[in-house]
Write a protein that holds these residues in place. Structure first.
Motif, PDB file in Angstrom:
ATOM      1  N   SER A  12      28.693  34.577  -3.353  1.00 40.97           N
ATOM      2  CA  SER A  12      28.468  35.846  -2.826  1.00 40.97           C
ATOM      3  C   SER A  12      29.333  35.240  -1.177  1.00 40.97           C
ATOM      4  CB  SER A  12      27.279  36.575  -1.808  1.00 40.97           C
ATOM      5  OG  SER A  12      26.642  35.437  -1.133  1.00 40.97           O
ATOM      6  N   ASP A  30      25.018  36.128  -8.052  1.00 40.25           N
ATOM      7  CA  ASP A  30      25.717  36.890  -6.451  1.00 40.25           C
ATOM      8  C   ASP A  30      26.873  37.136  -6.635  1.00 40.25           C
ATOM      9  OD1 ASP A  30      25.870  38.017  -4.544  1.00 40.25           O
ATOM     10  OD2 ASP A  30      23.563  36.841  -3.265  1.00 40.25           O
ATOM     11  N   ARG A  32      28.235  39.464  -4.679  1.00 39.66           N
ATOM     12  CA  ARG A  32      28.344  40.377  -3.702  1.00 39.66           C
ATOM     13  C   ARG A  32      29.590  39.952  -2.321  1.00 39.66           C
ATOM     14  NH1 ARG A  32      25.761  45.119  -1.787  1.00 39.66           N
ATOM     15  NH2 ARG A  32      24.879  45.715  -3.127  1.00 39.66           N
ATOM     16  N   SER A  54      32.460  44.191  -3.133  1.00 38.25           N
ATOM     17  CA  SER A  54      33.771  42.962  -3.066  1.00 38.25           C
ATOM     18  C   SER A  54      34.770  43.597  -3.028  1.00 38.25           C
ATOM     19  CB  SER A  54      33.383  42.063  -4.478  1.00 38.25           C
ATOM     20  OG  SER A  54      33.328  42.977  -5.831  1.00 38.25           O
TER      21      SER A  54
END
Length: 194
Positions: A12, A30, A32, A54
Motif C-alpha cells: 500500500s 493490499d 490501497r 490507487s
C-alpha cells in the motif's frame, strides 16, 4: 518481474514508475493507495486485491484478472486494460479517462452513474452490465456485446454503436443523438428517409 508471488503482500501507498510485471500474483494483496506511472502488468492476477484509492497513469493491465477486486475510488488515466477480465468487482466510484478497454469482460458489472465518456470498449463484453445513468458520450462501443446491458438514463450522444449492439442493449430511456436514433431504426429494419 516474471512469475513473482505477492500474495497477501502489503504494498500500500507505494510509488512505482516504469516497472514491468508478467504472470505475477497479487492475490489478496493490499495495494490501497498505490501509484503507478508507465508500468506494465501482463497476465497478472489481482483476485481479491485491494486497489482502493490507487492512481494509475499510462500503465497497462493487459489480460489481467480482477476477481472480487476492490477498485473503489481508484483512478486510471491514459491506461489500457486490453483483454482484462473483471468479475464481481467493487467499482463505484471509479474514475477512468483516456483509457482503452478493448476486449475486456465486464459482464454483470455495476457501473451505474459512472463517467465513461470517450473510452474505448471495442469488442468488450458488457452483457448484463448496469450502465444506467452513465455518461457514455463519445464512447466507442463497436463490436461490444451488449446483451441485456441496462442503459436507461445513459447519455450515448456521440457514442459509436453497431447494429448488433443497438439490437442487444436495453436502450429504453437512454439519451441519443439523431445519428444513433437513425442507426437504431435501421438496425430494426426501418426504412429511414423522405
Amino acid at each position: 518481474m516474471t512469475d513473482e508471488d505477492f500474495r497477501d503482500a502489503d504494498l500500500s501507498h507505494q510509488n512505482w514508475e516504469g516497472r514491468q510485471f508478467s504472470h505475477t500474483e497479487f492475490v489478496d494483496a493490499d495495494l490501497r493507495g498505490l501509484v503507478t506511472k508507465g508500468c506494465t502488468f501482463d497476465h497478472c492476477d489481482f483476485t481479491r486485491a485491494d486497489l482502493g484509492e490507487s492512481k494509475h497513469t499510462a500503465s497497462a493491465f493487459r489480460s489481467c484478472k480482477f476477481e472480487r477486486t476492490n477498485l473503489m475510488h481508484s483512478e486510471f488515466g491514459g491506461c489500457t486494460f486490453l483483454g482484462a477480465n473483471f468479475f464481481e468487482c467493487r467499482f463505484r466510484p471509479w474514475k477512468l479517462s483516456d483509457t482503452d478497454l478493448t476486449l475486456v469482460s465486464l459482464a454483470g458489472a455495476n457501473l451505474r452513474k459512472t463517467t465513461l465518456s470517450g473510452l474505448r470498449f471495442r469488442e468488450a463484453n458488457l452483457s448484463a452490465a448496469d450502465l444506467r445513468d452513465c455518461d457514455l458520450t463519445g464512447t466507442d462501443l463497436r463490436g461490444a456485446r451488449l446483451l441485456e446491458t441496462q442503459l436507461a438514463g445513459a447519455d450515448l450522444r456521440g457514442a459509436q454503436l453497431d447494429a448488433n449492439g443497438l439490437r442487444q442493449a436495453a436502450l429504453s430511456g437512454a439519451r441519443v443523438d439523431v445519428d444513433t436514433a437513425i442507426a437504431f431504426a435501421a438496425a430494426y429494419g426501418l426504412q429511414v428517409g423522405e
